[in-house]
Scaffold this motif. Sequence first.
Motif, PDB file in Angstrom:
ATOM      1  N   GLU A 193       1.212   9.540 -15.541  1.00 39.02           N
ATOM      2  CA  GLU A 193       1.226  10.699 -16.434  1.00 39.02           C
ATOM      3  C   GLU A 193       1.460  12.012 -15.699  1.00 39.02           C
ATOM      4  OE1 GLU A 193      -3.653  11.336 -16.565  1.00 39.02           O
ATOM      5  OE2 GLU A 193      -2.571  10.661 -18.349  1.00 39.02           O
ATOM      6  N   TYR A 194       1.261  12.024 -14.379  1.00 40.97           N
ATOM      7  CA  TYR A 194       1.468  13.255 -13.614  1.00 40.97           C
ATOM      8  C   TYR A 194       2.877  13.354 -13.032  1.00 40.97           C
ATOM      9  CZ  TYR A 194      -0.065   9.927  -9.990  1.00 40.97           C
ATOM     10  OH  TYR A 194      -0.217   8.823  -9.192  1.00 40.97           O
ATOM     11  N   CYS A 195       3.750  12.421 -13.361  1.00 37.99           N
ATOM     12  CA  CYS A 195       5.126  12.431 -12.861  1.00 37.99           C
ATOM     13  C   CYS A 195       6.100  12.754 -13.995  1.00 37.99           C
ATOM     14  CB  CYS A 195       5.500  11.088 -12.258  1.00 37.99           C
ATOM     15  SG  CYS A 195       4.541  10.628 -10.806  1.00 37.99           S
ATOM     16  N   THR A 196       7.105  13.551 -13.714  1.00 42.00           N
ATOM     17  CA  THR A 196       8.126  13.863 -14.722  1.00 42.00           C
ATOM     18  C   THR A 196       9.111  12.725 -14.897  1.00 42.00           C
ATOM     19  OG1 THR A 196       9.644  14.850 -13.097  1.00 42.00           O
ATOM     20  CG2 THR A 196       8.017  16.319 -14.130  1.00 42.00           C
ATOM     21  N   GLY A 197       9.199  11.838 -13.906  1.00 35.58           N
ATOM     22  CA  GLY A 197      10.189  10.772 -13.937  1.00 35.58           C
ATOM     23  C   GLY A 197      11.439  11.086 -13.153  1.00 35.58           C
ATOM     24  N   ARG A 214       0.857  -1.191   0.000  1.00 42.80           N
ATOM     25  CA  ARG A 214       0.000   0.000   0.000  1.00 42.80           C
ATOM     26  C   ARG A 214       0.894   1.243   0.000  1.00 42.80           C
ATOM     27  NH1 ARG A 214      -5.136   0.792   1.907  1.00 42.80           N
ATOM     28  NH2 ARG A 214      -5.526  -1.041   0.576  1.00 42.80           N
ATOM     29  N   THR A 215       0.599   2.159  -0.918  1.00 37.37           N
ATOM     30  CA  THR A 215       1.397   3.378  -1.057  1.00 37.37           C
ATOM     31  C   THR A 215       0.459   4.567  -1.145  1.00 37.37           C
ATOM     32  OG1 THR A 215       3.167   2.178  -2.209  1.00 37.37           O
ATOM     33  CG2 THR A 215       3.108   4.571  -2.478  1.00 37.37           C
ATOM     34  N   TYR A 216       0.691   5.544  -0.290  1.00 38.15           N
ATOM     35  CA  TYR A 216      -0.144   6.735  -0.222  1.00 38.15           C
ATOM     36  C   TYR A 216       0.478   7.828  -1.083  1.00 38.15           C
ATOM     37  CZ  TYR A 216      -1.953   3.999   3.622  1.00 38.15           C
ATOM     38  OH  TYR A 216      -2.470   2.970   4.364  1.00 38.15           O
ATOM     39  N   VAL A 217      -0.359   8.478  -1.876  1.00 39.15           N
ATOM     40  CA  VAL A 217       0.102   9.463  -2.846  1.00 39.15           C
ATOM     41  C   VAL A 217      -0.454  10.830  -2.485  1.00 39.15           C
ATOM     42  CG1 VAL A 217       0.178  10.125  -5.286  1.00 39.15           C
ATOM     43  CG2 VAL A 217       0.157   7.695  -4.641  1.00 39.15           C
ATOM     44  N   TYR A 218       0.433  11.800  -2.358  1.00 34.61           N
ATOM     45  CA  TYR A 218       0.074  13.202  -2.132  1.00 34.61           C
ATOM     46  C   TYR A 218       0.615  13.980  -3.322  1.00 34.61           C
ATOM     47  CZ  TYR A 218      -0.539  11.555   2.663  1.00 34.61           C
ATOM     48  OH  TYR A 218      -0.938  10.859   3.781  1.00 34.61           O
ATOM     49  N   ARG A 219      -0.262  14.748  -3.992  1.00 33.67           N
ATOM     50  CA  ARG A 219       0.223  15.461  -5.179  1.00 33.67           C
ATOM     51  C   ARG A 219      -0.609  16.705  -5.437  1.00 33.67           C
ATOM     52  NH1 ARG A 219      -2.477  13.996 -10.185  1.00 33.67           N
ATOM     53  NH2 ARG A 219      -4.075  12.375  -9.870  1.00 33.67           N
ATOM     54  N   PRO A 220      -0.041  17.648  -6.169  1.00 32.23           N
ATOM     55  CA  PRO A 220      -0.790  18.876  -6.456  1.00 32.23           C
ATOM     56  C   PRO A 220      -2.070  18.589  -7.233  1.00 32.23           C
ATOM     57  CG  PRO A 220       1.555  19.174  -6.914  1.00 32.23           C
ATOM     58  CD  PRO A 220       1.350  17.715  -6.658  1.00 32.23           C
ATOM     59  N   GLN A 221      -3.088  19.399  -6.956  1.00 31.95           N
ATOM     60  CA  GLN A 221      -4.329  19.296  -7.725  1.00 31.95           C
ATOM     61  C   GLN A 221      -4.154  19.870  -9.122  1.00 31.95           C
ATOM     62  OE1 GLN A 221      -7.821  20.928  -5.871  1.00 31.95           O
ATOM     63  NE2 GLN A 221      -7.778  19.505  -4.141  1.00 31.95           N
ATOM     64  N   ALA A 222      -3.201  20.771  -9.272  1.00 32.61           N
ATOM     65  CA  ALA A 222      -2.986  21.428 -10.563  1.00 32.61           C
ATOM     66  C   ALA A 222      -2.637  20.406 -11.636  1.00 32.61           C
ATOM     67  CB  ALA A 222      -1.867  22.458 -10.438  1.00 32.61           C
ATOM     68  N   GLN A 223      -3.014  20.711 -12.867  1.00 40.42           N
ATOM     69  CA  GLN A 223      -2.658  19.872 -13.994  1.00 40.42           C
ATOM     70  C   GLN A 223      -1.173  20.000 -14.290  1.00 40.42           C
ATOM     71  OE1 GLN A 223      -4.896  17.764 -15.707  1.00 40.42           O
ATOM     72  NE2 GLN A 223      -6.120  18.303 -13.909  1.00 40.42           N
ATOM     73  N   GLY A 224      -0.606  18.950 -14.858  1.00 44.03           N
ATOM     74  CA  GLY A 224       0.792  18.998 -15.239  1.00 44.03           C
ATOM     75  C   GLY A 224       1.571  17.829 -14.672  1.00 44.03           C
TER      76      GLY A 224
END
Length: 246
Positions: free
Chosen positions: A113-117, A18-28
């Motif tokens: 798709e929301y990660c730059t890598g 199980r992995t919890y993800v926190y990320r901006p709501q903004a697109q990109g």
Amino acid sequence: MIIQQHSYDIETPTGTMRTYVYRPQAQGKFPTIIFYSEIFQQTAPIARTAALMAGHGFVVLVPEVFHELNPIGTVLGYDDAGKDKGNQDKWAKPLEHHDSDTQALVSFIQQQEYCTGKIGTMGVCIGGHLAYRAALNDNILAAACLYATDIHSGDLPSDEGNDTLTRTKDIKAELLMIWGKQDPHIAAEARMKIHQNLIASGNVFAWHEFNASHAFMRDEGERYDPQLALRVYGMAVELFHRTLLA
């Protein structure tokens, strides 16, 4: 920056994590920080730290570091029972299993798709060790390691010659090493052993020691130092902005 939170169950060679993800709501697309917790897994202070870092423009992943040894969603208490169970788990899981967890997280990140890598790692206590250890993975560009335990001793279970201190020479990522001078778990001699090894190995690193105890970043309990915590968060954000946004 407003953030969102959700979770994924990532398959690893040793079971579902199980992995919890926190990320901006903004697109990109945003760079990623893998944030390794203490032995207690994702407690409320860990979740708040993840949210804080995500708010600076990062995707933050918080894996359950002992997923093989506990039911999904397990959170241990900051009490004797939780400490005993967490330490038991720490000594039961080989470092090689943490390595395969890190690779599973890297593969997951590379598919989103929301990660730059571009990926960094961060962690506290045993998580500081795991952030340091994860930097053995060539995909990790920087690691912020906060009062990392058990690096100096080389005692955590691993194959011969594969303990983290011995493998330091193989780390190419930039390291930020944060310590408390009054930390009973990592005495001055232990810190200096790590410091000298980093110098001998030719690593790129910054080293900071503060007048603080173990877990001074945790915003629960009597050891919390808000002023120092704010300063260290700023140092971590600067590291990741510089190394992951270039």
